[in-house]
Enzyme design. Structure first.
Site, mmCIF file in Angstrom:
data_model
loop_
_atom_site.group_PDB
_atom_site.id
_atom_site.type_symbol
_atom_site.label_atom_id
_atom_site.label_comp_id
_atom_site.label_asym_id
_atom_site.label_seq_id
_atom_site.Cartn_x
_atom_site.Cartn_y
_atom_site.Cartn_z
ATOM 1 N N HIS A 1 -3.593 4.535 4.789
ATOM 2 C CA HIS A 1 -4.848 3.308 4.752
ATOM 3 C C HIS A 1 -6.249 3.743 4.745
ATOM 4 C CE1 HIS A 1 -7.244 -0.178 6.577
ATOM 5 N NE2 HIS A 1 -8.136 1.337 7.027
ATOM 6 N N ARG B 1 0.781 -1.120 0.146
ATOM 7 C CA ARG B 1 0.047 -0.011 0.399
ATOM 8 C C ARG B 1 1.342 1.312 -0.084
ATOM 9 N NH1 ARG B 1 -1.199 2.582 4.288
ATOM 10 N NH2 ARG B 1 -1.370 0.985 5.730
ATOM 11 N N TYR C 1 4.203 5.197 11.207
ATOM 12 C CA TYR C 1 4.702 4.288 11.585
ATOM 13 C C TYR C 1 5.558 3.640 10.717
ATOM 14 C CZ TYR C 1 0.466 3.605 8.619
ATOM 15 O OH TYR C 1 -1.168 3.501 7.407
#
Length: 395
Positions: free
Chosen positions: A291, A287, A300
């Site tokens: 998200h 990805r 992160y």
């Protein structure tokens, strides 16, 4: 399974021992993550065609026109996704889950389906929806809040988006069991992500599909991150190996290779139609975006990780192959760029022409016969909305 009771009598480890073990685990985990996994690949990131004795037959008849079609699918899907992100940032959509980087997994698998197959998506399968001829603006209408999906699932054999994580795999399994009892030779494909693979619904789906030999393909897009949780925190083995414990095959495919995704999904769907039961396909991809538009992936994961995956870009990979094989000239790419611009404009205009969402619809159908608390909350919300109108009048 028996438990060795002597484990309870083992001496406690010292802090130094624990620290050493923890350090070893971290080293092992880092080493495992840095190792490129074994997977089915037909196109390298450099756009070179590689042979595969098992899966070449499933793309043997593909023509240069087919390849250009796959490239067009991925380019327009990415453009649609980019427009949706921009529209959300402009306040036209409430939220948007990007598929950036996952185009090959979705287009390859989507184009492997037949018209009579049935697809159960999550909420990120915009490329699969494209392959099933679902009007893209219907997807945007849902994220704008003006419809609940907007399309008839039975007209395209493409189920409505499912927000509840993993539950669509149960729906897919039940549907597959049903068509098997009806004697149909079609198949079902259920999409989910690496995060959903930890849900109980998915495990239950695996159990029932195996026991009843259901004609279903479980297509897991492992994009490495379940929001902010890396896959290594969810499993000790590659996800495709979980199928072994349920008694059906699993295969890991390069999710950034549209040809490999097409071939492997065709193979799995043919197994299902032939009465050979379920298959788990793990599309190992990434990805590249957030998200959803409410997420900040820089909190992160590092830029180096994204850069490494950008080098494996699925669209660039196929373009290199098309150019090296003389299957597409500069005129084709220029025409597609023009089409992409026009498509983006149509998407923007369609969304801006949509009505404003009904802000009070959230209070409807909460209770069958109404409820005093809901009435009170509706009145409070109405007063809150009216306060903005008053403020505007004051200016």
């Amino acid at each position: 399974m028996t438990v060795d009771s002597s484990a309870a009598r083992k001496p406690r480890r010292s802090a130094a021992d624990k620290a050493g073990t923890t350090g070893a685990k971290r080293t092992t985990r880092a080493a495992a993550k840095s190792t490129e996994p074994e997977l089915v690949q037909l196109l390298t990131p450099e756009g070179k065609r590689v042979k595969n004795a098992e899966y070449d037959a499933y793309v043997a008849g593909i023509t240069p026109e087919d390849l250009r079609g796959l490239y067009r699918d991925m380019v327009l899907t990415r453009r649609f996704d980019a427009e949706a992100i921009a529209l959300q940032r402009q306040g036209e959509l409430g939220l948007w889950p990007s598929l950036l980087g996952q185009e090959a997994a979705q287009i390859g698998s989507g184009r492997a389906t037949r018209e009579d197959d049935y697809v159960f998506p999550t909420y990120r399968e915009h490329g699969v929806a494209w392959c099933r001829d679902v009007d893209p603006t219907k997807l945007l209408g849902m994220f704008r809040g003006v419809n609940n999906g907007g399309w008839d699932p039975n007209s395209n054999n493409f189920h409505l988006y499912t927000i509840v994580i993993g539950s669509q795999t149960l729906h897919a399994t039940g549907y597959a069991m049903g068509i098997a009892k009806d004697g149909a030779d079609s198949a079902v494909i259920a999409y989910f992500g690496d995060g959903a693979s930890s849900q109980g619904d998915v495990a239950e789906s695996f159990t029932f599909s195996a026991v009843y030999n259901a004609p279903v393909v479980f297509f897991c897009q492992n994009n490495q991150w379940a929001i902010s949780e890396p896959t290594e925190r969810q499993t000790r083995v590659p996800l495709y190996q979980r199928a072994q414990g349920f008694g059906f095959p699993g295969v890991r495919v390069d999710g950034n290779d549209v040809l490999a995704c097409l071939a492997v999904t065709r193979w799995a769907l043919e197994r299902a139609r032939a009465g050979e039961g379920p298959t788990l396909v793990e599309a190992f991809t990434y990805r590249m975006g957030a998200h959803t538009t409410s997420d900040d992936p820089t909190r992160y994961r590092g830029d180096e990780e994204r850069a490494a995956w950008e080098a494996k870009d699925p669209i660039l990979r196929l373009r290199r192959y098309l150019e090296a094989s003389n299957h597409a000239d500069e005129g084709f790419f220029e025409e597609l760029e023009t089409e992409s611009e026009a498509f983006g404009k149509r998407v923007r205009e369609a969304v801006r022409a949509m009505p404003e969402p009904d802000h009070f619809a959230i209070f409807e159908n909460v209770y069958a016969d109404g409820h005093a608390l809901v009435d009170e909350e509706r009145a409070q919300f109405a007063a809150y909305q009216a306060s903005f109108a008053g403020a505007e009048g004051g200016h």
